[in-house]
Design a protein around this motif. Structure first.
Motif, PDB file in Angstrom:
ATOM      1  N   CYS A  59     110.811  92.663 123.154  1.00 42.83           N
ATOM      2  CA  CYS A  59     109.527  92.624 123.183  1.00 42.83           C
ATOM      3  C   CYS A  59     108.858  92.839 124.727  1.00 42.83           C
ATOM      4  N   ALA A  60     109.939  93.295 125.567  1.00 34.93           N
ATOM      5  CA  ALA A  60     109.548  93.114 126.799  1.00 34.93           C
ATOM      6  C   ALA A  60     109.000  94.114 126.934  1.00 34.93           C
ATOM      7  N   ASN A  61     108.081  95.476 126.714  1.00 35.68           N
ATOM      8  CA  ASN A  61     107.343  96.499 126.689  1.00 35.68           C
ATOM      9  C   ASN A  61     106.619  96.184 126.081  1.00 35.68           C
ATOM     10  N   ASN A  62     106.412  95.239 125.348  1.00 33.00           N
ATOM     11  CA  ASN A  62     105.169  95.175 124.850  1.00 33.00           C
ATOM     12  C   ASN A  62     103.998  94.320 124.864  1.00 33.00           C
ATOM     13  N   GLU A  63     103.082  94.486 125.586  1.00 34.39           N
ATOM     14  CA  GLU A  63     102.070  94.207 126.406  1.00 34.39           C
ATOM     15  C   GLU A  63     101.691  93.065 125.994  1.00 34.39           C
ATOM     16  N   GLN A  64     101.700  92.881 124.436  1.00 33.71           N
ATOM     17  CA  GLN A  64     100.311  92.420 124.293  1.00 33.71           C
ATOM     18  C   GLN A  64     101.198  91.288 122.866  1.00 33.71           C
ATOM     19  N   VAL A  65     102.822  90.595 123.679  1.00 33.66           N
ATOM     20  CA  VAL A  65     103.748  89.599 123.307  1.00 33.66           C
ATOM     21  C   VAL A  65     103.691  88.845 125.118  1.00 33.66           C
ATOM     22  N   LYS A  66     103.364  88.096 124.522  1.00 31.04           N
ATOM     23  CA  LYS A  66     103.952  86.182 126.425  1.00 31.04           C
ATOM     24  C   LYS A  66     105.326  85.833 125.086  1.00 31.04           C
ATOM     25  N   PHE A  67     105.742  85.377 126.488  1.00 25.88           N
ATOM     26  CA  PHE A  67     106.386  83.269 126.259  1.00 25.88           C
ATOM     27  C   PHE A  67     106.553  82.984 127.710  1.00 25.88           C
ATOM     28  N   TYR A  68     105.908  82.031 127.226  1.00 28.54           N
ATOM     29  CA  TYR A  68     105.884  80.907 127.965  1.00 28.54           C
ATOM     30  C   TYR A  68     107.167  79.492 127.257  1.00 28.54           C
ATOM     31  N   ILE A  69     107.675  79.802 128.414  1.00 20.29           N
ATOM     32  CA  ILE A  69     108.765  78.621 128.446  1.00 20.29           C
ATOM     33  C   ILE A  69     108.697  77.387 129.451  1.00 20.29           C
ATOM     34  N   PRO A  70     108.888  76.161 128.247  1.00 15.64           N
ATOM     35  CA  PRO A  70     108.259  75.100 128.988  1.00 15.64           C
ATOM     36  C   PRO A  70     109.400  74.637 129.439  1.00 15.64           C
ATOM     37  N   ASN A  71     109.149  73.542 130.313  1.00 13.87           N
ATOM     38  CA  ASN A  71     110.620  72.527 131.148  1.00 13.87           C
ATOM     39  C   ASN A  71     110.594  71.385 130.671  1.00 13.87           C
ATOM     40  N   THR A  72     109.779  71.135 129.571  1.00 10.18           N
ATOM     41  CA  THR A  72     109.729  69.596 128.674  1.00 10.18           C
ATOM     42  C   THR A  72     109.826  69.810 127.351  1.00 10.18           C
ATOM     43  N   TRP A  73     109.988  69.194 126.740  1.00  9.19           N
ATOM     44  CA  TRP A  73     110.148  69.218 125.163  1.00  9.19           C
ATOM     45  C   TRP A  73     108.600  69.529 124.685  1.00  9.19           C
ATOM     46  N   TRP A  74     107.855  69.208 124.984  1.00  8.96           N
ATOM     47  CA  TRP A  74     106.520  70.160 123.600  1.00  8.96           C
ATOM     48  C   TRP A  74     105.767  70.925 125.029  1.00  8.96           C
ATOM     49  N   GLN A  75     104.603  71.491 123.939  1.00  9.24           N
ATOM     50  CA  GLN A  75     104.446  72.307 124.958  1.00  9.24           C
ATOM     51  C   GLN A  75     102.552  72.029 124.538  1.00  9.24           C
ATOM     52  N   LYS A  76     101.810  71.980 125.293  1.00 10.24           N
ATOM     53  CA  LYS A  76     100.076  72.544 125.601  1.00 10.24           C
ATOM     54  C   LYS A  76      99.320  73.713 126.013  1.00 10.24           C
ATOM     55  N   VAL A  77      99.262  74.053 124.567  1.00 11.98           N
ATOM     56  CA  VAL A  77      98.702  75.495 124.706  1.00 11.98           C
ATOM     57  C   VAL A  77      97.449  76.104 124.496  1.00 11.98           C
ATOM     58  N   THR A  78      96.309  76.566 125.493  1.00 10.45           N
ATOM     59  CA  THR A  78      95.025  76.644 124.384  1.00 10.45           C
ATOM     60  C   THR A  78      95.100  78.251 123.792  1.00 10.45           C
ATOM     61  N   ILE A  79      94.860  78.927 122.984  1.00 13.30           N
ATOM     62  CA  ILE A  79      95.038  80.171 122.825  1.00 13.30           C
ATOM     63  C   ILE A  79      93.815  80.617 121.684  1.00 13.30           C
ATOM     64  N   ARG A  80      93.011  81.194 122.509  1.00 11.74           N
ATOM     65  CA  ARG A  80      91.815  82.054 121.709  1.00 11.74           C
ATOM     66  C   ARG A  80      91.490  80.454 121.249  1.00 11.74           C
ATOM     67  N   ASN A  81      90.497  80.114 122.443  1.00 11.81           N
ATOM     68  CA  ASN A  81      89.864  78.943 122.577  1.00 11.81           C
ATOM     69  C   ASN A  81      89.825  77.802 121.200  1.00 11.81           C
ATOM     70  N   HIS A  82      91.111  77.511 121.262  1.00 13.52           N
ATOM     71  CA  HIS A  82      92.242  76.421 119.931  1.00 13.52           C
ATOM     72  C   HIS A  82      93.300  75.964 120.917  1.00 13.52           C
ATOM     73  N   LYS A  83      93.166  74.555 120.461  1.00 11.88           N
ATOM     74  CA  LYS A  83      94.753  73.901 121.374  1.00 11.88           C
ATOM     75  C   LYS A  83      95.516  74.223 120.566  1.00 11.88           C
ATOM     76  N   PHE A  84      96.330  73.800 120.703  1.00 10.72           N
ATOM     77  CA  PHE A  84      98.017  74.353 120.189  1.00 10.72           C
ATOM     78  C   PHE A  84      98.671  72.592 121.007  1.00 10.72           C
ATOM     79  N   LEU A  85      99.544  72.114 120.828  1.00 12.42           N
ATOM     80  CA  LEU A  85     100.568  71.071 120.380  1.00 12.42           C
ATOM     81  C   LEU A  85     101.470  71.940 119.947  1.00 12.42           C
ATOM     82  N   LEU A  86     103.167  72.574 120.535  1.00 13.29           N
ATOM     83  CA  LEU A  86     104.382  72.857 120.235  1.00 13.29           C
ATOM     84  C   LEU A  86     105.066  71.788 120.695  1.00 13.29           C
ATOM     85  N   VAL A  87     105.845  71.344 119.800  1.00 16.59           N
ATOM     86  CA  VAL A  87     106.801  70.287 119.829  1.00 16.59           C
ATOM     87  C   VAL A  87     108.280  70.644 118.898  1.00 16.59           C
TER      88      VAL A  87
END
Length: 128
Positions: A1-29
């Motif tokens: 996926c490194a060459n695909n500009e539409q794919v992004k990886f967000y790697i948190p430093n914690t056991w959880w991650q909160k992120v907003t994607i297209r105006n919607h809030k996501f909690l990832l655990v």
């Protein structure tokens, strides 16, 4: 996926991650800290409610894995999505969860106004 500009990886430093994607809030655990019930989806519901109170972040979607089985639940605050496992049944799922769900992963699309508008459980079983 490194060459695909539409794919992004967000790697948190914690056991959880909160992120907003297209105006919607996501909690990832991961889900390994979800306790208190024999049905993982109910434990996740309680976790999401407590998280919202503590963190002041009410997710539209709470996503977890860990339970080696796919599940979904609508709540007053949003949707809970539990992902399956790439490997299917393993020592953990058999010994601890007493389940042997087939290997599968969720994939879904997010609309900026409507949120998750489509989702599929992708069957990862190998043909024999």
């Amino acid at each position: 996926c490194a060459n695909n500009e539409q794919v992004k990886f967000y790697i948190p430093n914690t056991w959880w991650q909160k992120v907003t994607i297209r105006n919607h809030k996501f909690l990832l655990v991961h889900g390994d800290d979800v306790k208190g019930t024999t049905l993982p989806i109910n434990g996740l519901r309680g976790f999401a409610d407590k998280w919202a109170a503590v963190a002041g972040f009410i997710p539209n979607y709470t996503l977890a894995g860990h339970f080696h089985t796919s599940a979904e639940l609508s709540t007053a605050q949003g949707k809970l999505l539990v992902n399956g496992a790439f490997i299917g049944p393993d020592i953990y799922s058999l010994k601890t969860l007493h389940c042997a769900s087939p290997p599968e992963q969720k994939i879904f699309g997010i609309h900026s106004r409507r949120g998750v508008t489509w989702k599929y459980d992708i069957d990862l079983r190998e043909d024999k």
